[in-house]
Structure formats: structure tokens, C-alpha cells
Write an enzyme that holds these catalytic residues in place. Sequence first.
Site, PDB file in Angstrom:
ATOM      1  N   ARG A  40      14.005  31.301  32.137  1.00  0.00           N
ATOM      2  CA  ARG A  40      12.939  31.586  33.109  1.00  0.00           C
ATOM      3  C   ARG A  40      11.788  32.357  32.458  1.00  0.00           C
ATOM      4  NH1 ARG A  40      12.526  35.929  36.330  1.00  0.00           N
ATOM      5  NH2 ARG A  40      14.751  36.309  36.487  1.00  0.00           N
ATOM      6  N   TYR A  93      -8.206  19.507  46.876  1.00  0.00           N
ATOM      7  CA  TYR A  93      -6.890  18.934  47.133  1.00  0.00           C
ATOM      8  C   TYR A  93      -6.263  19.591  48.377  1.00  0.00           C
ATOM      9  CZ  TYR A  93      -1.979  17.801  46.264  1.00  0.00           C
ATOM     10  OH  TYR A  93      -0.689  17.377  46.388  1.00  0.00           O
ATOM     11  N   ASP A 165      -9.653  23.207  38.637  1.00  0.00           N
ATOM     12  CA  ASP A 165      -8.554  22.249  38.687  1.00  0.00           C
ATOM     13  C   ASP A 165      -9.055  20.986  37.980  1.00  0.00           C
ATOM     14  OD1 ASP A 165      -6.747  20.246  39.364  1.00  0.00           O
ATOM     15  OD2 ASP A 165      -6.367  21.055  41.370  1.00  0.00           O
ATOM     16  N   LYS A 190       0.373  14.451  37.130  1.00  0.00           N
ATOM     17  CA  LYS A 190      -0.578  13.334  37.148  1.00  0.00           C
ATOM     18  C   LYS A 190      -0.810  12.825  35.722  1.00  0.00           C
ATOM     19  CE  LYS A 190      -0.487  14.536  41.448  1.00  0.00           C
ATOM     20  NZ  LYS A 190      -1.443  15.491  42.005  1.00  0.00           N
TER      21      LYS A 190
END
Length: 377
Positions: A40, A93, A165, A190
Site C-alpha cells: 500500500r 467528467y 485532467d 482509458k
Amino acid sequence: MAQIHPKTTPIYQTSVFTFEDLNDLELYFEQPDQKYMYSRYGNPNSDELAEEVNKLEEGEGAVATSSGMSAILTAVLTYCQSGDHLLCAEEIYGGSAALLSQELTRMGIAVSYVPSQELYTLDGHVKENTKLLLAETMSNPLLQVVDLQRLSAETKRTGIKLLIDNTFATPVITKPLHLGADMVIHSVTKYLSGHSDVTAGTVVAAKAEDMERSKQIMRVYGLNLSPFESWLAARGLKTLQVRMKQHCFNALAVAEFLSRHPKVKQVWYPGLPQHPQHKLSKAQGCGMFGGMLSFRLEDDLETVNSFMKALQHIPFAPSLAGVSSSISHPLRTSHRSLNPEQQQKLGITLGVIRLSVGIEETVELLADLAQALEKTK
Ligand SMILES: *Cc1c(COP(=O)(O)O)cnc(C)c1O
């Protein structure tokens, strides 16, 4: 054991790493970049992915996250805390808007949306406690292109950070840090991974100290990306340049074809000369315009459904940027939660279809679209 020299990075599918003794442990705390302790906090696979994206974006450090959403969360929390205010471009978005409006407001971070035409004159929007502006290089679904140089001049002038973004453009087309942005985020889901088989994100910073803070947030909130997903994404990333070339080539061919078709009312693609930011897009994107486009058929349910059903090789799948083409329907998917006035204002009507153009043979793509339009009511 024999000396092993793999050509590719193996998958470090482990949640924890071992130490020889306390001296070995101390080395980890002295040089955390040289050793690993707990996945982590850091893992060779997620670090490899972050480093590759960092190189492409020409940043001063990056971190991989579990999704594009967690990348946005990480980036916002790097700069904002309870009592702060942030600005967001109105065309954003849907998930980002939900995160800001519905969740972060509950934690005391206020948001206001800036209309596209006011993005470069922020005086009326920036308050004492405003910390940043979030915008997308290219908007979804109507592919508005933001002038990043102008925008960063304006955020610098008004004393706030610029968070971009860059999911739709990718660093192959635009490098926002180079144009003055402070931080870039990606939905690696994406184009960066590119094969519709990974959910991942990344944050890249222009300043190393900002990245230290982002990494701390990733670790403490548990927003890390798993070793296998990191490995898949890093694998996809190796072909980003060639994929983008073909995405762009195909998208331009499709946009030109659709803009001449009698059943198509309108096409939104920055590569078409009639697109409002065509010139800017050409300069900012080094002559590449991306693989996403939208077009409008008759605003009629049966027209849209008949077109979707007639397509043989292009499925209706509400995501984007994979190697194979897909269509989506903004009104009923990504922009579903907007009220009718907002939808109308943005121009997102029933007939608007978003096409994520893949890297198939160009003639085959055009043939499928042509035969489907033929059968469209
Ligand atoms: C998909 C997407 C996101 C969210 O990314 P996930 O990987 O789905 O969490 C954020 N921004 C843009 C522009 C996107 O297309």
C-alpha cells in the site's frame, strides 16, 4: 538460485516485503525510494507505471492510484482542506462533478463551476479561500479544447493552482505541465492502458514537494493500485505512441466521413476546420486531435436505437479509449444526472452519440458506420 534477468518487470504480487534485520529496516526509512516495505505504501509495479507516466508528462514525480476518480481525489486533497473553495470547469467528467458537488462539499470543500466562456477571466470566481481550478484538456463529449497556456497564465495571476485532467488528450498530444499546469491527473483506465481491461489512475506533479503530499494521501487513504493492475497498465503504456497515431488518423477519417453524411446533423471533432478551437487544438496538440468525437443524429429515440443496433463491429459501451471502437450515449450515461436545462445548455440532446475511435483498419470502420447509417431510421 540461477541469476535471472527478465526483459520485462515481473509482477511483484506481494502485499509485504521482508527485512533481514533491524539495520535492513532502517535502510528503508533512510531511503524509502530504494526499498519496499508494504504494497500500500509502494510496490515496484505501481512505481514503474508512475515513473513511465511521469516521463511522458515531463513531471517531477507521479503516483499510481486505484482509478481516475482516486487520482482526482488525491490531487484535490493535495491542495485543499476543509474551509477551502475550488473552481471547476463547467464541462467536466460526470464523476468528477459528483465527487466535488456531492462528496467533497460534505467535507467542507466548496465548489463553483466556471462557464467555458469565463475560464480565462477568473476574477469574478476566485475568492479569498479558492485553492485551485480543475479543467480537462479536451471536454467530454463535445471536445471543447482548453487553451492551457492562457489558462495557466490566468490561474497564476489569480494565485490558484491549475489541475488538469489530461485523460482525453494523453501526453502524446498535450503535456499540460509543460504549458504551466501544476498537476495532471489521468484515468489510466482509458488511453494510457488502452485495452479496456484495467481500472487505474495517476497523478503527476510539476513540483516534487506537491508529489510528496500526494503520495502521503494515496498511502493514508489507501488509494494505491494493485501490482497486477499496475503491470497491465504499464504493459499497455508501452504502445501508447503508436496507438495514439492510429486513433487520431482513424478519428479524422471518420469525422470527415460523418460530416458529409446526410443523416448526420452535426460533428464535434477538433480536427475539423469548422471546430471552434481547431487552430488552438492544432497548435497545442502538435497536429494531432485525439481519438474521440461526437455527432448528432435526429433527436429521436428510434433513430438512435436503430443506428446502435445496425452497427456490427462497434458496440455500445459506456467507456472509451480502447483499441476497439465503441459508442456511448452521453444523455443517458455520463450526463444522465444533469438536469434538463444543463443538458440543453451544453448541447447534449437525445441524438448525440459519442464515438471512441479505435485502431482498426480505417476502411473497415468507415464501412461499418456507412452500413449502419444506411439502415438508420
Ligand atoms: C473515466 C474518466 C475519469 C474517471 O476515471 P476512472 O478510471 O473511471 O475512475 C475521469 N476523467 C475523465 C475525463 C474520464 O474519462
